[in-house]
Design an enzyme around this catalytic site. Structure first.
Site, mmCIF file in Angstrom:
data_model
loop_
_atom_site.group_PDB
_atom_site.id
_atom_site.type_symbol
_atom_site.label_atom_id
_atom_site.label_comp_id
_atom_site.label_asym_id
_atom_site.label_seq_id
_atom_site.Cartn_x
_atom_site.Cartn_y
_atom_site.Cartn_z
ATOM 1 N N THR A 99 4.529 -22.285 25.480
ATOM 2 C CA THR A 99 4.655 -20.948 26.067
ATOM 3 C C THR A 99 5.253 -21.082 27.463
ATOM 4 O OG1 THR A 99 3.511 -18.902 26.691
ATOM 5 C CG2 THR A 99 2.297 -20.951 27.027
ATOM 6 N N ASN A 158 4.581 -18.532 29.525
ATOM 7 C CA ASN A 158 3.714 -17.591 30.224
ATOM 8 C C ASN A 158 2.487 -18.336 30.760
ATOM 9 O OD1 ASN A 158 1.857 -15.592 30.946
ATOM 10 N ND2 ASN A 158 2.535 -14.204 29.330
ATOM 11 N N LYS A 212 -0.896 -16.499 30.591
ATOM 12 C CA LYS A 212 -1.498 -16.554 29.265
ATOM 13 C C LYS A 212 -2.164 -17.910 29.040
ATOM 14 C CE LYS A 212 0.955 -16.699 25.270
ATOM 15 N NZ LYS A 212 1.688 -16.194 24.084
ATOM 16 N N GLU A 221 14.746 -18.498 20.058
ATOM 17 C CA GLU A 221 14.803 -17.164 19.440
ATOM 18 C C GLU A 221 13.762 -17.076 18.327
ATOM 19 O OE1 GLU A 221 18.030 -14.257 17.201
ATOM 20 O OE2 GLU A 221 18.672 -16.209 17.958
ATOM 21 N N ASP A 257 1.496 -16.153 18.131
ATOM 22 C CA ASP A 257 2.231 -14.899 18.069
ATOM 23 C C ASP A 257 1.212 -13.826 17.713
ATOM 24 O OD1 ASP A 257 4.742 -13.544 18.367
ATOM 25 O OD2 ASP A 257 4.689 -13.119 16.232
ATOM 26 N N GLY A 270 -3.961 -6.947 29.345
ATOM 27 C CA GLY A 270 -3.202 -6.417 28.208
ATOM 28 C C GLY A 270 -3.671 -5.033 27.785
ATOM 29 N N ASP A 330 -6.622 -4.221 26.687
ATOM 30 C CA ASP A 330 -8.092 -4.110 26.690
ATOM 31 C C ASP A 330 -8.597 -2.750 27.180
ATOM 32 O OD1 ASP A 330 -8.144 -6.658 25.724
ATOM 33 O OD2 ASP A 330 -8.957 -7.595 27.528
ATOM 34 N N ARG A 362 -7.312 -13.518 19.722
ATOM 35 C CA ARG A 362 -6.680 -14.736 20.248
ATOM 36 C C ARG A 362 -7.729 -15.808 20.539
ATOM 37 N NH1 ARG A 362 -3.247 -14.077 25.376
ATOM 38 N NH2 ARG A 362 -1.575 -13.443 23.998
#
Length: 196
Positions: A7, A9, A12, A41, A70, A153, A155, A181
Site C-alpha cells: 500500500t 497509504n 492506513k 492499475e 481491497d 472513513g 464510521d 478490515r
C-alpha cells in the site's frame, strides 16, 4: 514477524498495525524493501480479484510474500454506483467528512433503502503464486447525519441498528470487533502464522 504490505497509504498501514493489537506482528511497507513507490492499475471485476492482483503485483516485483487489501461500500439503493469503484467515486482529494457528505446527499431523497454493506478482502500472495485470502463484510444503514468522533472513513455515517449507534460512537475495541478490515486482517495473520 514482519509482514510486508502493498500500500502507498501510510495512514492506513498505521491504522492496520494499531488495530491488530499484537506486538509480535510488524506490518511494514513494501517501500522499506525497495525504497521506491510503485503504482499498479487495478483491473479486477470484484474486491477479491483486486486484492489478489495487488498482492501478486507487489510480490512479483519484490520477490517476497506481500499482503494487500481491497474493499468498499455497496449501497442497496445504488448497487452499481460504488463497489470496487468506491475510492474513485468521490471527489479527488476529498476528506472523510466530504465523502460522507456526498453519500448523505446521494440518499437525501431516497426513502426506500438506506442499507449499506462494507466489504474488506485481504490477500497474501507468495512469489510462487500461492494465495491466502479472507473476505469479511458488515451490514448496516446510512445514518441521517455524521455522528460520533471516533474511527475514520465512513464510521461516522455507518449506523448499526442492533447497537443504535454509528461505528464512530463505539470505543476502539468494540469498533474493531465490527470492522471488516480488522476481522479479515486478524484472520489472515492467523493463516500466515500457520504457514510459517
Amino acid at each position: 514477524m514482519d509482514i510486508i504490505v502493498g500500500t502507498n497509504n501510510h495512514s492506513k498501514l498505521k491504522e492496520m498495525q494499531d488495530s491488530i493489537g499484537n506486538p509480535t506482528i510488524n506490518l511494514i511497507s513494501y517501500t522499506t524493501i525497495i525504497n521506491k513507490l510503485l503504482n499498479f492499475e487495478e483491473t479486477g471485476k470484484n474486491f477479491k480479484e483486486n486484492a489478489i492482483e495487488k498482492a501478486t503485483n507487489y510480490a512479483n516485483y519484490i520477490e517476497q510474500p506481500v499482503l494487500a487489501d481491497d474493499g468498499g461500500l455497496i449501497l442497496e439503493a445504488f448497487p452499481e454506483l460504488l463497489g470496487i469503484k468506491t475510492a474513485r467515486f468521490f471527489s479527488k482529494g476529498a476528506s472523510d467528512s466530504q465523502k460522507n457528505e456526498e453519500l448523505l446527499k446521494l440518499l437525501e431523497n431516497k426513502s426506500d433503502s438506506r442499507k449499506l454493506t462494507l466489504f474488506s478482502t485481504i490477500s497474501y500472495v507468495y512469489p510462487d503464486g500461492k494465495v491466502l485470502l479472507v473476505e469479511e463484510k458488515l451490514e448496516g444503514e446510512l445514518a441521517e447525519k455524521e455522528t460520533g468522533a471516533l474511527g475514520y472513513g465512513f464510521d461516522r455515517i455507518f449506523y448499526l441498528p442492533n447497537r443504535g449507534k454509528t461505528l464512530a460512537e463505539l470505543a476502539d475495541d468494540e469498533r474493531n470487533s465490527y470492522s471488516p478490515r480488522v476481522c479479515a486482517l486478524k484472520k489472515i495473520i492467523q493463516l500466515i502464522e500457520e504457514e510459517s
